[in-house]
Design a protein around this motif. Structure first.
Motif, short mmCIF file in Angstrom:
data_model
loop_
_atom_site.label_atom_id
_atom_site.label_comp_id
_atom_site.label_asym_id
_atom_site.label_seq_id
_atom_site.Cartn_x
_atom_site.Cartn_y
_atom_site.Cartn_z
N GLY A 41 6.20 61.74 -57.45
CA GLY A 41 5.61 62.68 -55.45
C GLY A 41 4.56 63.20 -55.08
N PRO A 42 4.65 63.45 -54.31
CA PRO A 42 3.22 64.18 -53.97
C PRO A 42 3.53 65.95 -55.00
CG PRO A 42 5.05 65.16 -52.10
CD PRO A 42 5.98 63.84 -53.47
N VAL A 43 1.71 66.61 -54.51
CA VAL A 43 2.64 67.71 -54.70
C VAL A 43 2.30 68.66 -53.86
CG1 VAL A 43 0.08 69.94 -55.51
CG2 VAL A 43 -0.22 66.79 -56.37
N PRO A 44 2.97 69.66 -54.01
CA PRO A 44 3.95 70.40 -52.52
C PRO A 44 2.28 70.87 -52.42
CG PRO A 44 4.02 71.44 -55.09
CD PRO A 44 3.52 70.03 -54.87
N SER A 45 2.38 71.21 -51.28
CA SER A 45 1.30 72.33 -50.32
C SER A 45 1.79 73.49 -50.84
CB SER A 45 1.79 72.25 -48.83
OG SER A 45 3.33 72.88 -48.21
N GLU A 46 2.71 74.13 -51.02
CA GLU A 46 2.79 75.73 -51.88
C GLU A 46 2.22 76.30 -52.85
OE1 GLU A 46 6.53 73.91 -49.27
OE2 GLU A 46 5.28 73.72 -51.50
N LEU A 47 1.41 75.12 -53.42
CA LEU A 47 0.06 75.37 -55.21
C LEU A 47 -0.64 75.91 -53.83
CD1 LEU A 47 0.21 72.31 -57.37
CD2 LEU A 47 1.22 74.30 -57.50
N GLY A 48 -1.24 75.80 -52.48
CA GLY A 48 -2.37 76.96 -51.83
C GLY A 48 -1.57 77.69 -51.51
N LEU A 49 -0.14 78.73 -51.51
CA LEU A 49 -0.35 79.44 -51.79
C LEU A 49 -0.73 80.81 -53.44
CD1 LEU A 49 3.29 79.12 -50.55
CD2 LEU A 49 1.30 80.19 -49.30
N LEU A 50 -1.06 80.24 -54.22
CA LEU A 50 -1.55 80.55 -55.57
C LEU A 50 -2.57 80.91 -55.34
CD1 LEU A 50 0.38 78.03 -57.60
CD2 LEU A 50 1.32 80.39 -57.10
N LEU A 104 2.48 61.13 -59.96
CA LEU A 104 1.93 62.08 -58.94
C LEU A 104 1.48 60.73 -57.26
CD1 LEU A 104 0.72 65.59 -60.30
CD2 LEU A 104 2.69 64.87 -58.91
N SER A 105 2.22 61.33 -56.51
CA SER A 105 1.13 59.82 -55.36
C SER A 105 0.85 61.23 -53.99
CB SER A 105 2.04 59.28 -55.10
OG SER A 105 3.33 59.96 -54.90
N GLY A 106 0.11 60.13 -52.92
CA GLY A 106 0.13 60.93 -51.71
C GLY A 106 -1.07 61.07 -51.78
N ARG A 107 -1.43 62.27 -50.79
CA ARG A 107 -2.57 62.70 -50.32
C ARG A 107 -2.70 64.22 -51.01
NH1 ARG A 107 -5.27 60.90 -45.54
NH2 ARG A 107 -6.84 62.09 -45.80
N LEU A 108 -3.57 64.44 -51.55
CA LEU A 108 -3.66 66.20 -51.62
C LEU A 108 -3.51 67.17 -50.66
CD1 LEU A 108 -6.41 65.81 -54.66
CD2 LEU A 108 -3.84 66.61 -54.95
N PRO A 109 -2.77 67.77 -51.37
CA PRO A 109 -2.28 69.22 -49.06
C PRO A 109 -3.95 69.62 -49.07
CG PRO A 109 -0.98 69.69 -51.47
CD PRO A 109 -2.00 68.43 -51.73
N PRO A 110 -3.67 69.64 -47.79
CA PRO A 110 -4.80 70.41 -47.83
C PRO A 110 -5.04 71.89 -47.95
CG PRO A 110 -4.10 69.71 -46.20
CD PRO A 110 -2.64 69.43 -46.69
#
Length: 139
Positions: free
Chosen positions: A88-97, A110-116
């Protein structure tokens, strides 16, 4: 519980991660790389632990999706999830770390776009994402 460091790297530890991990109130490092631990990652109770700085689970048998609740681990500096069976995708919530220094996701499905939102990780020093099916640009 008073346990601050759990290091079982390279042992014959097997099975799923128990939900009781969320009771380890003082845990700083949870290190299970190169074991046969399987199943999904722990739930939000574990990721909410205030002292958790390092979660190393490389080369295990972990699977399913990386949970969005991982973004609750506000003091996490090291996250190694490489060489598992995550999909699945990388969760955008990783950007909160905000203090994350190392993010290792390589060798999964893992697939899809890396979250901005990953572009907001100003402390990130190392990122490993090879051997996945990512598309698009690097944030």
């Amino acid at each position: 519980a008073a346990l601050m460091r759990f290091d079982a790297k390279g042992t014959s530890l097997t099975g799923p991660l128990p939900s009781e991990l969320g009771l380890l109130e003082r845990i700083e490092a949870f290190l299970i790389s190169k074991t046969a631990v399987s199943g999904p990652l722990p739930d939000e109770t574990f990721w909410s632990l205030p002292n958790l700085r390092s979660f190393e689970a490389a080369d295990c048998d972990l699977s399913e999706a990386i949970p969005a609740s991982i973004g609750l681990a506000s003091n996490l500096a090291t996250l190694q999830l490489n060489d598992n069976d995550f999909s699945g995708p990388v969760p955008s919530e990783l950007g909160l770390l905000a203090v994350l220094r190392q993010l290792a996701l390589s060798g999964n499905r893992l697939s899809g776009r890396l979250p901005p939102e990953l572009g907001q990780l100003t402390s990130l020093f190392e990122f490993y994402g090879h051997d996945n099916a990512f598309t698009g640009n690097i944030p």
